[in-house]
Structure formats: C-alpha cells, structure tokens
Write a protein that holds these residues in place. Structure first.
Motif, PDB file in Angstrom:
ATOM      1  N   GLU A  94      31.758  16.306  -4.925  1.00 26.68           N
ATOM      2  CA  GLU A  94      31.813  17.722  -4.563  1.00 26.68           C
ATOM      3  C   GLU A  94      32.855  18.471  -5.377  1.00 26.68           C
ATOM      4  N   GLU A  95      34.073  17.960  -5.347  1.00 29.56           N
ATOM      5  CA  GLU A  95      35.179  18.669  -5.995  1.00 29.56           C
ATOM      6  C   GLU A  95      35.605  17.925  -7.261  1.00 29.56           C
ATOM      7  N   GLU A  96      35.609  18.630  -8.363  1.00 27.55           N
ATOM      8  CA  GLU A  96      36.008  17.977  -9.622  1.00 27.55           C
ATOM      9  C   GLU A  96      37.503  17.669  -9.618  1.00 27.55           C
ATOM     10  N   PRO A  97      37.904  16.438  -9.916  1.00 27.04           N
ATOM     11  CA  PRO A  97      39.338  16.159 -10.002  1.00 27.04           C
ATOM     12  C   PRO A  97      39.937  16.702 -11.303  1.00 27.04           C
ATOM     13  N   THR A  98      41.240  16.909 -11.282  1.00 33.17           N
ATOM     14  CA  THR A  98      41.943  17.252 -12.520  1.00 33.17           C
ATOM     15  C   THR A  98      42.103  15.965 -13.328  1.00 33.17           C
ATOM     16  N   VAL A  99      41.823  16.049 -14.626  1.00 35.81           N
ATOM     17  CA  VAL A  99      41.997  14.870 -15.484  1.00 35.81           C
ATOM     18  C   VAL A  99      43.272  15.061 -16.305  1.00 35.81           C
ATOM     19  N   LEU A 100      44.188  14.120 -16.134  1.00 31.35           N
ATOM     20  CA  LEU A 100      45.483  14.174 -16.826  1.00 31.35           C
ATOM     21  C   LEU A 100      45.591  12.986 -17.772  1.00 31.35           C
ATOM     22  N   ILE A 127      44.075  18.072 -19.041  1.00 35.44           N
ATOM     23  CA  ILE A 127      45.476  18.342 -19.426  1.00 35.44           C
ATOM     24  C   ILE A 127      45.983  17.133 -20.199  1.00 35.44           C
ATOM     25  N   TYR A 128      46.501  17.381 -21.376  1.00 37.71           N
ATOM     26  CA  TYR A 128      47.087  16.305 -22.182  1.00 37.71           C
ATOM     27  C   TYR A 128      48.603  16.504 -22.150  1.00 37.71           C
ATOM     28  N   VAL A 129      49.332  15.526 -21.599  1.00 35.20           N
ATOM     29  CA  VAL A 129      50.794  15.592 -21.649  1.00 35.20           C
ATOM     30  C   VAL A 129      51.301  14.540 -22.619  1.00 35.20           C
ATOM     31  N   CYS A 130      52.086  14.987 -23.583  1.00 38.99           N
ATOM     32  CA  CYS A 130      52.791  14.057 -24.473  1.00 38.99           C
ATOM     33  C   CYS A 130      54.241  14.021 -24.018  1.00 38.99           C
ATOM     34  N   TYR A 131      54.704  12.853 -23.562  1.00 39.80           N
ATOM     35  CA  TYR A 131      56.139  12.732 -23.269  1.00 39.80           C
ATOM     36  C   TYR A 131      56.761  12.159 -24.532  1.00 39.80           C
ATOM     37  N   ASN A 132      57.579  12.986 -25.121  1.00 42.67           N
ATOM     38  CA  ASN A 132      58.036  12.709 -26.479  1.00 42.67           C
ATOM     39  C   ASN A 132      59.459  12.131 -26.469  1.00 42.67           C
ATOM     40  N   ASN A 133      59.553  10.813 -26.627  1.00 40.73           N
ATOM     41  CA  ASN A 133      60.885  10.213 -26.741  1.00 40.73           C
ATOM     42  C   ASN A 133      61.241   9.935 -28.208  1.00 40.73           C
ATOM     43  N   ILE A 176      43.157  26.273 -28.469  1.00 38.03           N
ATOM     44  CA  ILE A 176      42.955  25.885 -27.070  1.00 38.03           C
ATOM     45  C   ILE A 176      43.659  26.911 -26.177  1.00 38.03           C
ATOM     46  N   PRO A 177      43.258  27.020 -24.893  1.00 34.77           N
ATOM     47  CA  PRO A 177      43.778  28.137 -24.075  1.00 34.77           C
ATOM     48  C   PRO A 177      45.236  28.031 -23.674  1.00 34.77           C
ATOM     49  N   TYR A 178      45.820  26.836 -23.702  1.00 34.96           N
ATOM     50  CA  TYR A 178      47.212  26.745 -23.222  1.00 34.96           C
ATOM     51  C   TYR A 178      47.961  25.614 -23.920  1.00 34.96           C
ATOM     52  N   VAL A 179      49.106  25.974 -24.483  1.00 35.60           N
ATOM     53  CA  VAL A 179      50.032  25.000 -25.081  1.00 35.60           C
ATOM     54  C   VAL A 179      51.411  25.340 -24.542  1.00 35.60           C
ATOM     55  N   ALA A 180      52.165  24.344 -24.117  1.00 38.06           N
ATOM     56  CA  ALA A 180      53.522  24.617 -23.617  1.00 38.06           C
ATOM     57  C   ALA A 180      54.439  23.434 -23.914  1.00 38.06           C
ATOM     58  N   THR A 181      55.733  23.733 -23.957  1.00 32.87           N
ATOM     59  CA  THR A 181      56.740  22.667 -24.078  1.00 32.87           C
ATOM     60  C   THR A 181      57.617  22.712 -22.836  1.00 32.87           C
ATOM     61  N   ILE A 200      43.682  26.542 -15.560  1.00 33.50           N
ATOM     62  CA  ILE A 200      42.995  27.045 -16.768  1.00 33.50           C
ATOM     63  C   ILE A 200      41.888  26.057 -17.160  1.00 33.50           C
ATOM     64  N   ARG A 201      40.731  26.551 -17.542  1.00 32.84           N
ATOM     65  CA  ARG A 201      39.634  25.683 -17.993  1.00 32.84           C
ATOM     66  C   ARG A 201      39.764  25.422 -19.494  1.00 32.84           C
ATOM     67  N   GLY A 202      39.406  24.230 -19.934  1.00 31.67           N
ATOM     68  CA  GLY A 202      39.486  23.866 -21.343  1.00 31.67           C
ATOM     69  C   GLY A 202      40.604  22.866 -21.578  1.00 31.67           C
ATOM     70  N   THR A 203      40.981  22.680 -22.834  1.00 26.35           N
ATOM     71  CA  THR A 203      42.017  21.700 -23.176  1.00 26.35           C
ATOM     72  C   THR A 203      43.393  22.347 -23.091  1.00 26.35           C
ATOM     73  N   LYS A 204      44.285  21.702 -22.345  1.00 24.03           N
ATOM     74  CA  LYS A 204      45.657  22.192 -22.204  1.00 24.03           C
ATOM     75  C   LYS A 204      46.579  21.122 -22.773  1.00 24.03           C
ATOM     76  N   TYR A 205      47.542  21.536 -23.572  1.00 25.41           N
ATOM     77  CA  TYR A 205      48.476  20.569 -24.179  1.00 25.41           C
ATOM     78  C   TYR A 205      49.897  20.925 -23.757  1.00 25.41           C
ATOM     79  N   ILE A 206      50.575  19.968 -23.099  1.00 32.55           N
ATOM     80  CA  ILE A 206      51.968  20.190 -22.693  1.00 32.55           C
ATOM     81  C   ILE A 206      52.808  19.057 -23.262  1.00 32.55           C
TER      82      ILE A 206
END
Ligand SMILES: Cc1ncc(C[n+]2csc(CCOP(=O)(O)OP(=O)(O)O)c2C)c(N)n1
Ligand code: SF4
Ligand SMILES: [Mg+2]
Length: 310
Positions: A94-100, A127-133, A176-181, A200-206
């Motif tokens: 029924e409800e689409e999950p958020t994919v992280l 949502i693509y999260v890069c944890y940058n060490n 893509i619709p959203y990029v953030a640091t 936000i719909r689409g690819t998000k990069y944080i």
C-alpha cells in the motif's frame, strides 16, 4: 521549527553496534533514521557500515536492510525501487517505503560513481547518503578521491598530493532535485535536510562529513569538535542545492554573510594526527596554502565570488 525535544523518541539504530567509540557513521545513522521513520529500507554497500551493523540475529539496525557489493549502490537502489513499484502496481503493497542507500566515500567517489550516475540519470526515487570519512577506513585507511591534500593514509605515506574531487558538484550536474551537505556538529541541520529529502521525488544526494577517530588520528571524544572545526574553517561547507539554486545553511551561511569569522584551516589540521607529518615537513606551508585555496575555490564555485572578509 525542529528542536531536539521534537525529535521522535523511537530508536531505529539500536545499542550494541560494533562501531568504534565515537564513530561518526553510527551517530549519523541514528539521526537519519529518526528523520525517515520506520517505513524505510536501508541499503548498504561494502564499508564500515557493513560491519558496524553487527551480525544477524544481533543487528543494531531495526529496519529492513540489504547489504550490496561495493560498486553497486545506485544500481541496487534502482532495482529495489523498481521492485517496490511492481508490488504497488499489483496491489501487494500500500505505502511505498523510503529507500535509503548508505555508502562511504570510496563507494561513492571512486568505485560506485558510475552506478550512482546511472541511478541519477534514470531519476530513481531514493536518497543516497555518502558518509565521507575521506578514506577507505574499513580496510585500514587507504586514500580515496575524497582524501584532501596533505593527509596521511597507508597509500599516501608522505601525505596526499592531489586535490579531492567535488562530488556534490558532479551530482548537481545531473540536475537531480536535491543535493545537500551536512555535519554531525549541526545535527538538526542534517535532520532537516533528511526530512526534506524524504518529501522530494527523484534522486536526492546528501553528503555528510564523517571524521573518523582512528583513521584521522584524534581522540574519539573529539569527533564532534573536529566536525565543527571543519565547518568553521571552510574545509566543509554546509549548503543545499534546490531548484537550480545554491543556498548556504547554518554556520557556513553565517560565515559567508560575515557574521562569524572564518577560522584558519591550520587550526583544523593541527588537531588531527594525519596531517602531523606534512605540517612538520618543508612542504607543510605549501599544503596549508593549497588547502586554503581549496576552500576559496569551493566558495567561488557555489557563490560566484569570495567575500573579502573570508
Ligand atoms: C570490489 C571490492 N573491492 C574491495 C572490497 C574491499 N572493501 C570493503 S569496504 C572497503 C572500503 C570502503 O571505503 P568507503 O567506501 O570509504 O567506506 P568506509 O570503509 O570508509 O566506511 C573496501 C576496499 C570489496 N568489498 N569489494
Ligand atoms: S574506522 Fe571510523 S568509520 Fe569505521 S567504524 Fe571506526 S570510527 Fe566508524
Ligand atoms: Mg570512507
């Protein structure tokens, strides 16, 4: 207005992870899960996060979780999102999950860049999260495309000589619709960016700077302090890119507006053992100058010019 008191009490990142003390990745997961909630599927590519989650049945991650091969972050997400859409179409969900998708800098800047680029071009809704060490920490501290000039790693024993990539700008070029640091020293800023990405719909990069105590060689109790110093000296700029516009946020915004003074990069370098060797060498001053220039160049790219007080 988001405050610490308003954060959900439910913990989806549980006690008992196998992360090092003061691990930035585990704190970041805890905050990200609070923003996204329990209807989330977590995807992880080979990295410290593959290990710190613990092993079944004792996982610290209280969400559906799929571990995937190092190079496959974007492709894995596209496959999972297509599967979800098929289930919804058949009336089985029924409800689409958020994919992280959660990946390190090695899995993003280097080996995973083509899969990420493909997913962004396909406009996969995730949502693509890069944890940058700034290194390959899980395999013992090798250099990555995110390692800054002068930093010691086992594969840059004299300090890295090349510039780091600006992958957030590469993602912006995908339109893509959203990029953030984000930074762990400003957790509500990170939380709000995750909340926004969820809507936000689409690819998000944080991308989150993740100072790693053993790899960067500082005491684990200083992880938040080092995170804060990176922002205060401009080595890590906090911003969002949305609707074709760059917008500085939080402490970086105050610095660009001249409300707080930028600190020298060398203060940030001196609290980390990985720069000790280069700072003590004849090349130390040149490395410092190149990193200050790196800060100016990043501000120029986002803002168009560098204010004279910076
Ligand atoms: C194809 C492939 N090559 C190498 C490895 C070994 N490996 C596992 S994790 C890792 C480092 C990952 O670095 P990064 O993405 O920065 O994450 P971090 O370890 O820093 O959390 C490497 C090289 C692998 N799993 N697969
Ligand atoms: S090596 Fe660094 S990133 Fe990896 S688990 Fe330890 S603190 Fe976290
Ligand atoms: Mg890494």
């Amino acid at each position: 207005m988001v405050s610490f008191k308003s954060l959900p009490e439910e913990e989806l990142f549980l006690a008992g992870s196998t992360a090092c003390q003061g691990c930035p990745a585990s704190l970041a997961l805890r905050i990200a899960f609070k923003a996204l909630g329990s209807n989330t599927i977590l995807l992880v590519v080979a990295s410290c996060t593959s290990v710190l989650q613990g092993s079944y049945p004792h996982s610290a991650i209280n969400l559906p979780l799929m571990n995937a091969a190092f190079a496959t972050g974007g492709a894995t997400a596209s496959g999972v999102v297509a599967g979800i859409k098929a289930l919804v179409k058949r009336g089985e969900l029924e409800e689409e999950p958020t994919v992280l998708m959660w990946a390190g800098d090695g899995g993003t800047y280097d080996i995973g860049i083509q899969a990420l680029s493909g997913a962004a071009e396909r406009e996969t809704d995730f949502i693509y999260v890069c944890y940058n060490n700034e290194m390959y920490s899980n395999t013992g501290t090798q250099r990555s495309g995110a390692t800054p000039i002068g930093a010691w790693t086992t594969t840059t024993p004299g300090g890295k000589v090349q510039h780091r990539k600006d992958i957030a700008q590469i993602m912006i070029a995908h339109r893509i619709p959203y990029v953030a640091t984000a930074s762990l020293a400003y957790p509500l800023d990170f939380y709000q960016k995750m909340l926004k990405a969820r809507e936000i719909r689409g690819t998000k990069y944080i991308e989150l700077l993740a100072p790693c105590p053993p790899g960067w060689k500082f005491p684990s109790s200083k992880m938040i302090e080092v995170s804060r110093m990176a922002v205060q000296c401009g080595m890590w700029l906090l911003y969002e890119h949305e609707d074709g516009e760059n917008r500085f946020t939080g402490a970086t915004k105050r610095m660009i507006e001249g409300k707080v003074k930028k600190k020298p990069v060398v203060d940030y370098l001196e609290v980390q053992g990985r720069f000790k060797q280069v700072l003590a060498s004849p090349e130390g001053k040149e490395a410092e100058r190149m990193l200050e220039e790196d800060v100016s160049e990043s501000i120029r790219r986002l803002h168009g010019w560098v204010p004279e007080y910076i």
